[in-house]
Write a protein that holds these residues in place. Sequence first.
Motif, mmCIF file in Angstrom:
data_model
loop_
_atom_site.group_PDB
_atom_site.id
_atom_site.type_symbol
_atom_site.label_atom_id
_atom_site.label_comp_id
_atom_site.label_asym_id
_atom_site.label_seq_id
_atom_site.Cartn_x
_atom_site.Cartn_y
_atom_site.Cartn_z
ATOM 1 N N GLU A 1 0.863 -1.182 0.000
ATOM 2 C CA GLU A 1 0.000 0.000 0.000
ATOM 3 C C GLU A 1 0.898 1.229 0.000
ATOM 4 O O GLU A 1 2.128 1.089 0.088
ATOM 5 C CB GLU A 1 -0.922 -0.008 1.223
ATOM 6 N N THR B 1 0.386 4.391 1.933
ATOM 7 C CA THR B 1 0.407 5.346 3.041
ATOM 8 C C THR B 1 1.730 5.313 3.817
ATOM 9 O O THR B 1 2.317 6.365 4.110
ATOM 10 C CB THR B 1 -0.766 5.056 4.008
ATOM 11 N N ARG C 1 0.163 -7.608 -3.055
ATOM 12 C CA ARG C 1 -0.295 -8.390 -1.897
ATOM 13 C C ARG C 1 -0.511 -9.820 -2.363
ATOM 14 O O ARG C 1 -1.179 -10.056 -3.369
ATOM 15 C CB ARG C 1 -1.627 -7.842 -1.340
ATOM 16 N N GLU D 1 -2.565 -12.220 -2.122
ATOM 17 C CA GLU D 1 -3.924 -12.644 -1.771
ATOM 18 C C GLU D 1 -4.355 -13.713 -2.750
ATOM 19 O O GLU D 1 -3.704 -13.942 -3.757
ATOM 20 C CB GLU D 1 -4.881 -11.456 -1.880
ATOM 21 N N TYR E 1 -6.209 -8.926 -7.057
ATOM 22 C CA TYR E 1 -5.000 -9.352 -7.766
ATOM 23 C C TYR E 1 -3.806 -9.270 -6.825
ATOM 24 O O TYR E 1 -3.885 -8.706 -5.746
ATOM 25 C CB TYR E 1 -4.794 -8.459 -9.004
ATOM 26 N N GLN F 1 -3.197 1.441 -7.363
ATOM 27 C CA GLN F 1 -3.987 2.380 -6.565
ATOM 28 C C GLN F 1 -3.672 3.817 -6.982
ATOM 29 O O GLN F 1 -2.548 4.112 -7.389
ATOM 30 C CB GLN F 1 -3.614 2.285 -5.077
ATOM 31 N N GLU G 1 -2.956 11.582 0.461
ATOM 32 C CA GLU G 1 -2.642 11.706 1.884
ATOM 33 C C GLU G 1 -2.526 13.194 2.194
ATOM 34 O O GLU G 1 -1.879 13.937 1.463
ATOM 35 C CB GLU G 1 -1.302 11.024 2.242
ATOM 36 N N ARG H 1 -11.730 -1.576 9.006
ATOM 37 C CA ARG H 1 -10.577 -1.525 8.115
ATOM 38 C C ARG H 1 -9.494 -2.531 8.522
ATOM 39 O O ARG H 1 -9.392 -2.931 9.664
ATOM 40 C CB ARG H 1 -9.980 -0.120 8.029
ATOM 41 N N TYR I 1 -3.487 1.551 11.450
ATOM 42 C CA TYR I 1 -3.115 2.931 11.768
ATOM 43 C C TYR I 1 -4.271 3.913 11.881
ATOM 44 O O TYR I 1 -4.071 5.087 12.150
ATOM 45 C CB TYR I 1 -2.064 3.444 10.791
ATOM 46 N N TYR I 2 -5.511 3.460 11.690
ATOM 47 C CA TYR I 2 -6.609 4.424 11.642
ATOM 48 C C TYR I 2 -7.065 4.913 13.013
ATOM 49 O O TYR I 2 -6.953 4.217 14.018
ATOM 50 C CB TYR I 2 -7.813 3.820 10.913
ATOM 51 N N THR J 1 -15.315 -3.089 -2.744
ATOM 52 C CA THR J 1 -14.817 -1.818 -2.222
ATOM 53 C C THR J 1 -13.903 -1.179 -3.265
ATOM 54 O O THR J 1 -12.854 -1.730 -3.594
ATOM 55 C CB THR J 1 -14.043 -2.024 -0.905
HETATM 56 P P1 HAM Z 1 -6.945 -0.682 1.376
HETATM 57 O O1 HAM Z 1 -8.364 -0.743 1.807
HETATM 58 O O2 HAM Z 1 -6.077 -1.797 1.775
HETATM 59 O O3 HAM Z 1 -6.370 0.677 1.927
HETATM 60 O O4 HAM Z 1 -6.874 -0.549 -0.195
HETATM 61 C C1 HAM Z 1 -7.537 0.527 -0.868
HETATM 62 C C2 HAM Z 1 -8.210 0.021 -2.121
HETATM 63 O O5 HAM Z 1 -7.273 -0.660 -2.955
HETATM 64 C C3 HAM Z 1 -9.297 -1.009 -1.893
HETATM 65 O O6 HAM Z 1 -10.511 -0.385 -1.534
HETATM 66 C C4 HAM Z 1 -9.383 -1.670 -3.246
HETATM 67 O O7 HAM Z 1 -10.149 -0.881 -4.134
HETATM 68 C C5 HAM Z 1 -7.944 -1.670 -3.684
HETATM 69 N N1 HAM Z 1 -7.331 -2.990 -3.415
HETATM 70 C C6 HAM Z 1 -6.828 -3.440 -2.255
HETATM 71 N N2 HAM Z 1 -6.344 -4.700 -2.396
HETATM 72 C C7 HAM Z 1 -6.563 -5.054 -3.676
HETATM 73 C C8 HAM Z 1 -6.291 -6.222 -4.451
HETATM 74 N N3 HAM Z 1 -5.661 -7.283 -3.935
HETATM 75 N N4 HAM Z 1 -6.649 -6.223 -5.757
HETATM 76 C C9 HAM Z 1 -7.272 -5.163 -6.316
HETATM 77 N N5 HAM Z 1 -7.531 -4.033 -5.640
HETATM 78 C C10 HAM Z 1 -7.202 -3.968 -4.336
HETATM 79 C C11 HAM Z 1 -5.090 1.103 1.737
HETATM 80 O O8 HAM Z 1 -4.317 0.597 0.980
HETATM 81 C C12 HAM Z 1 -4.777 2.373 2.489
HETATM 82 N N6 HAM Z 1 -3.358 2.713 2.246
HETATM 83 C C13 HAM Z 1 -5.693 3.497 2.060
HETATM 84 C C14 HAM Z 1 -5.404 4.777 2.764
HETATM 85 C C15 HAM Z 1 -4.681 5.811 2.318
HETATM 86 N N7 HAM Z 1 -5.797 5.070 3.997
HETATM 87 C C16 HAM Z 1 -5.331 6.267 4.317
HETATM 88 N N8 HAM Z 1 -4.633 6.727 3.306
#
Ligand code: HAM
Length: 429
Positions: free
Chosen positions: A83, A85, A114, A116, A123, A128, A132, A260, A264-265, A282
């Motif tokens: 991610e 952040t 990731r 997953e 994926y 993304q 921030e 979530r 860190y939230y 989501t």
């Molecule tokens: P997150 O919820 O882990 O948050 O990911 C944000 C978005 O990335 C998800 O809502 C989804 O749309 C997309 N996403 C996550 N994992 C996958 C995946 N394996 N495949 C496809 N899309 C995915 C964060 O990453 C935090 N850093 C968000 C944030 C920024 N919070 C504060 N600042």
Amino acid sequence: MSKSLQAIRGMNDILPEQTPLWRYFEGTVAGLLDNYGYRQIRMPIVEFTELFKRSIGEVTDIVEKEMYTFEDRNGDSLTLRPEGTAACVRAALEHGITGGGQVQKLWYMGPMFRHERPQKGRYRQFHQIGLEVFNLEGPDIDAELIILTWRLWAALGIRDAVTLELNSLGTSESRGRYREALVEFLTARLDQLDEDSQRRLKTNPLRVLDTKDANTQAALVGAPQLADYLDDDSRTHFEGLKARLDAVGIPYVINPKLVRGLDYYSKTVFEWVTDKLGSQGTVCAGGRYDGLVEQMGGKPTPGVGFAMGIERLILLLETLDKVPESIARQVDVYLCAFGEAAELAGLALSERLRDALPSLRLQVNAGAGSFKSQFKKADKSGALYALILGDDEISAQTVGVKPLRGQGEQQNIAWDALAEHLATHVAQG
Ligand code: HAM
């Protein structure tokens, strides 16, 4: 093809047929963020593993089982970023750009990794766009982040397909008090919880709230509610956010179970969800993280942000048939030249055209070929017009302009008049 020469499962090529849609999406978002005063930052995709452990949390799914971690040649443990952040906070701290209370409104874009289980919308390498904001502690900036995504959904034509879910996690103190109450409640019902939730109860109890297991969900009925444990400051903050969303007319649903997956939230958390994509619904998610910068060695610095998943939003555009037709055409004009003299004249003419019409998408035939084969290629390119140059045209200093999409008859246009002719006709096409 042997397996080792194929792409890694869950990591996709984005083929030329798909990139126009990606560029349209990324361009739309970038334009909107410019308008709201956000500035782009670009971080490396690899960081020290420690960074993610300390920020995302040791007992989260991401850190426990999803990171691509390896030792480099120096023996350092590195990780492909899961991610943005953590890296953004690291960069802000390292370059001192949030020092002295400086406000930063930043955005970034790029691949995240990731491990997953891959499925539609999920994926192992995904992309993304994240935002921030540092050093603004009020709910006005939380509201701005949500308002600008609301505007983005309208620009993309998907506003009706997404719903905003909101919750407040409070401060770490109020969350601590809630955690104790929840653990006490669930410990009394331990035998009704699935295995994973029993484990989470010990490591990260709030994550039990978003369990998918039906028995555990039943055991949660009557559980203490986070909202009842919120401290006054968090409560006022949350009311302030809701008032602003109401003022702009953005509908939302309060989801007390929204916790979530990253540690860190604090205070505000939110997700934009759709029911059009199956289980991976989501499309955009985030929240406030007022303690993170300090936890990573900086001065106390409020922070808030979110990230959207580009693949999921692209899927949504396709599912809802919201791909603009204008992005399908990649070529305006295709130049066919027959014979060596025509090829040379065509080259000079096409460069003159590019000077006169910098945005013209002009493809010059390469590889020569018969009349028939060049026309076939012109047609397949999707161009609106074929330009035809042969010996007759060269002697007359004209070019044949043949409409390829049924807009009338072929015309012969003088070289000197060609740019003007195309300027009007391509714009109309
Ligand atoms: P997150 O919820 O882990 O948050 O990911 C944000 C978005 O990335 C998800 O809502 C989804 O749309 C997309 N996403 C996550 N994992 C996958 C995946 N394996 N495949 C496809 N899309 C995915 C964060 O990453 C935090 N850093 C968000 C944030 C920024 N919070 C504060 N600042």
